[in-house]
Scaffold this active site. Sequence first.
Site, PDB file in Angstrom:
ATOM      1  N   LEU A  79       0.860  -1.189   0.000  1.00 56.71           N
ATOM      2  CA  LEU A  79       0.000   0.000   0.000  1.00 56.71           C
ATOM      3  C   LEU A  79       0.893   1.234   0.000  1.00 56.71           C
ATOM      4  CD1 LEU A  79      -2.897  -0.687   2.560  1.00 56.71           C
ATOM      5  CD2 LEU A  79      -3.138  -0.208   0.122  1.00 56.71           C
ATOM      6  N   ASP A  80       0.572   2.215  -0.845  1.00 51.85           N
ATOM      7  CA  ASP A  80       1.340   3.464  -0.865  1.00 51.85           C
ATOM      8  C   ASP A  80       1.227   4.160   0.492  1.00 51.85           C
ATOM      9  OD1 ASP A  80       2.007   3.066  -3.513  1.00 51.85           O
ATOM     10  OD2 ASP A  80       0.320   4.256  -4.275  1.00 51.85           O
ATOM     11  N   PRO A  81       2.204   4.995   0.849  1.00 47.81           N
ATOM     12  CA  PRO A  81       2.134   5.720   2.121  1.00 47.81           C
ATOM     13  C   PRO A  81       0.837   6.513   2.287  1.00 47.81           C
ATOM     14  CG  PRO A  81       4.335   5.899   1.213  1.00 47.81           C
ATOM     15  CD  PRO A  81       3.495   5.211   0.163  1.00 47.81           C
TER      16      PRO A  81
ATOM     17  N   ALA B  43      -2.079   5.736   1.298  1.00 49.50           N
ATOM     18  CA  ALA B  43      -3.227   4.853   1.497  1.00 49.50           C
ATOM     19  C   ALA B  43      -3.297   4.312   2.917  1.00 49.50           C
ATOM     20  CB  ALA B  43      -3.169   3.697   0.510  1.00 49.50           C
TER      21      ALA B  43
END
Length: 319
Positions: free
Chosen positions: A50-52, A54
């Site tokens: 997960l991207d930061p 998100a």
Amino acid sequence: MSQQIKQPKPRTSLHGLLLVDKPSGMTSHDVVSRVRRLAGTKEVGHSGTLDPLASGLMVVLLGEATKLSSIVTEGDKAYEVQVQLGIETDTLDITGAVEKTTPVTVKKDEVVAKALALLGEMQLPIPLFSAKKIDGKKLYEYAREGEEVEIPSKSMTFWDVTYIENVEAEKENRYSFHLYCSKGSFIRSWVKLLGEQLGCGATMSGLRRTKSHDFTVNQSLGLEGLMAEKDAGTLDLSSTIVPLNEAVGGVRNIKVHGHDEVLLNNGQISHDLRSKLIVLFNPERDQWVFASSRDNKQVLAIIGLEPQVGFKIKRGFRY
């Protein structure tokens, strides 16, 4: 002078999935590091970055469950996404550098209608700021170094898009939707396409994963709560992890014992077990089956059927 022999470090007794609700602003690597401290082991992985920016569900793998990574990541995912109209960034999300702004004249009804119709399988460009590798180098590394690279496209599938009303956010041209997507799909690419169709551009301003594989964010636990239990000495991860035999839904489970179990632990399939598999296995619906100990219910192996080879152990588990 005698040489001291290093003793191997004891392995973890925790084997299964820990469902974590990742907060926004933290990397997936940060989550794994925290769980390693919580579980007291380095045998930790996850089933999808997960991207930061998100938040939401991260399926963290402990112990022998790390061997299920390639299987668990095959599952579909669902997200709640917030779309900021009128802004385009280099990263396709609100954390990036703004490349273009456009006045937003499109009405709410059209925004919602376009989003709800943005369904099906489509070929979309992969975001430049992503971990996709080209010639052994991640795309975001090309971007940060200012090096030219051809942006590849890939097949992404989206379905069941629903509108989430947020009157206050919509006053600032931010709209929220919930959607499902296939493995490896980029929500940022979907947002970019929506902005293009609306004619005003768009960037992703928020993202929360609500489902991954067979699990939902409602089943997950917050990291802060887990850390607080750790500090208080009340943490019991063994009661919260999903066991291996429940980690992959819809997979048949065959019980073994005695000689069959001994051979399986040695990487072999006995004649009797093969006979049972012939009866149990349905090539039209089964990709593999779990073989579990009848005595302690632990998963011992994943067995699949290979053309012209027969039944073969795909993964063996050691506790």
